[in-house]
Design a protein around this motif. Structure first.
Motif, short mmCIF file in Angstrom:
data_model
loop_
_atom_site.label_atom_id
_atom_site.label_comp_id
_atom_site.label_asym_id
_atom_site.label_seq_id
_atom_site.Cartn_x
_atom_site.Cartn_y
_atom_site.Cartn_z
N HIS A 1 96.64 25.64 95.77
CA HIS A 1 96.20 26.82 96.54
C HIS A 1 97.43 27.57 97.04
O HIS A 1 98.46 26.96 97.36
CB HIS A 1 95.34 26.38 97.72
CG HIS A 1 94.21 25.46 97.33
ND1 HIS A 1 93.06 25.91 96.74
CD2 HIS A 1 94.09 24.12 97.44
CE1 HIS A 1 92.26 24.88 96.51
NE2 HIS A 1 92.87 23.78 96.93
N SER B 1 94.13 31.72 97.20
CA SER B 1 93.83 31.76 95.78
C SER B 1 94.06 30.38 95.18
O SER B 1 94.85 29.58 95.70
CB SER B 1 94.73 32.78 95.06
OG SER B 1 94.38 34.09 95.44
N ASP B 2 93.33 30.09 94.10
CA ASP B 2 93.41 28.78 93.45
C ASP B 2 94.15 28.89 92.13
O ASP B 2 94.12 29.94 91.47
CB ASP B 2 92.00 28.22 93.19
CG ASP B 2 91.17 28.14 94.47
OD1 ASP B 2 91.76 27.98 95.55
OD2 ASP B 2 89.93 28.25 94.37
N ASP C 1 89.88 32.81 92.10
CA ASP C 1 89.59 31.41 91.84
C ASP C 1 90.55 30.89 90.78
O ASP C 1 91.44 31.61 90.32
CB ASP C 1 88.12 31.21 91.45
CG ASP C 1 87.75 31.87 90.13
OD1 ASP C 1 88.66 32.17 89.32
OD2 ASP C 1 86.55 32.09 89.90
N SER C 2 90.39 29.63 90.38
CA SER C 2 91.36 29.01 89.48
C SER C 2 91.29 29.56 88.06
O SER C 2 92.15 29.23 87.24
CB SER C 2 91.15 27.49 89.45
OG SER C 2 89.83 27.17 89.06
N LYS D 1 87.17 35.84 94.26
CA LYS D 1 86.19 35.05 94.99
C LYS D 1 85.12 35.97 95.57
O LYS D 1 85.42 37.10 95.98
CB LYS D 1 86.89 34.25 96.09
CG LYS D 1 87.81 33.17 95.52
CD LYS D 1 88.36 32.26 96.60
CE LYS D 1 89.13 31.09 96.00
NZ LYS D 1 89.64 30.15 97.03
#
Length: 371
Positions: A42, A131-132, A166-167, A172
């Motif tokens: 993250h 953020s991932d 997101d990843s 998101k």
């Protein structure tokens, strides 16, 4: 006018070279992530730089097809700075665009700038999400349109915000949900026209006639859509002409059948109200391309417009057009703000009576001789 032109009201089928969509600048991301993939980390970007004002032209969308922000823009983007208190929220969404064949910079573009008010706490909470990023796993290829987002303080200073991802690189959902809960307070369309891509063209003044005549539009149905006889009288608004009402003529409506047969129709609407915004947009020059452009293949139906003065005299007005022969922003929106005083369906062209169907002649059975 040199030679016949298409009437400014018929459907424009401009089958130009196929292009990247002008309606959505897609940020190519990845989705469908494997939530259990190992190695997810993250991060929060550095605080966004404080700028003098929000600027929708400092956009991440210019350098298509890469879909990443130019360095001059990206270097100033980031998270919400600590203690920054927003008094206004601005989104910048991409609209229609026209591209040159040899460049990724648009030759003409529009951006919708929208301002929002309300309780900003949910938005700030959503923007505070990290953020991932994942070191492995798989994602599906998906496109997402991401508006530029600016926060503005009471002094008018602004920060250009990165959306939490997101990843798989998608935004998101919390930010979109928080924006949807805010109240839109104003909006405007911003046009971008590099001087070396398009040039402005102003038509000569329209001829002042005794009155409006929507039936000239009937010629749109004939001769493969060549301009009707009134096209030679079309033009801009003459100096000193003071319009007080509008007549809108729209073809391609439902047919009407009476005792004589079936007619193609034209819908005539008389409009009144504040004409100042409409007249302002009609004074806008059209754009003419310098060199070849890539235009979107699409259909647009624009009504013929007549402006009438207090004595009933009328002018047949040309719509200002983009370099791809589509109506420029603002005119249809200004027309929508006027009031319809009267609507009349005009019988324009009597259709030929279909010929009677004739059954094919029976084929006689072959004659068979007995052995």
């Amino acid at each position: 006018m040199n030679g016949p032109e298409p009437a400014f009201g018929r459907a424009h089928w401009r089958l130009a070279a196929w292009t990247v969509s002008l309606m959505a600048a897609l940020a190519l991301c990845l989705s469908g992530c494997n939530a259990s993939a190992p190695g997810i980390t993250h991060s929060t970007p550095a605080p966004a730089a404080l700028q003098a004002k929000a600027d929708c032209l400092a956009t991440t969308y210019w350098n298509e097809p890469l879909m990443t922000a130019p360095a001059a823009v990206a270097d100033k983007m980031g998270s919400v700075p600590q203690d920054f208190v927003p008094e206004d929220v601005v989104t910048c969404s991409p609209g229609p665009r026209i591209f040159r064949q040899v460049s990724t910079e648009p030759a003409w573009a529009s951006i919708l700038e929208q301002h929002y008010s309300g309780n900003y706490s949910p938005l700030l909470a959503a923007l505070a999400q990290q953020s991932d990023r994942q070191g492995g796993g798989s994602c599906l290829s998906v496109g997402e349109t991401i508006p530029d987002l600016w926060l503005v303080d009471v002094a008018g200073r602004a920060v250009h915000i990165q959306w939490p991802r997101d990843s798989c690189g998608l935004t998101k959902p919390g930010v979109r949900q928080a924006l949807a809960a805010l109240k839109p307070t104003s909006s405007k369309s911003i046009d971008f026209r590099p001087a070396d891509a398009v040039v402005p063209v102003t038509p000569p003044p329209a001829r002042i006639l005794a009155g409006a005549n929507c039936l000239t539009t009937a010629h749109w149905y004939e001769d493969n859509g060549l301009a009707d006889p009134s096209a030679k009288d079309m033009g801009g608004i003459p100096e000193g002409f003071q319009p007080v009402s509008v007549v809108e003529c729209t073809a391609f409506g439902d047919n009407v059948t009476d005792a004589r047969g079936t007619w193609r129709t034209i819908t005539q609407k008389r409009l009144s109200g504040d004409l100042v915004p409409l007249v302002k947009f009609l004074h806008t020059p059209s754009d003419k391309a310098v060199g070849k452009l890539v235009c979107e293949a699409s259909l647009e139906i624009t009504p013929d417009l007549w402006l009438l003065d207090a004595t009933g005299r009328a002018i047949h007005v040309k719509w200002p057009l983009t370099a791809c022969h589509k109506s420029q922003p603002g005119i249809k929106e200004a027309l929508a703000q006027l009031h319809v005083v009267e609507t009349t369906v005009l019988k324009a062209v009597l259709q030929p009576v279909p010929g009677a169907k004739v059954a094919p002649a029976a084929t006689p059975a072959p004659t068979v001789s007995a052995p």
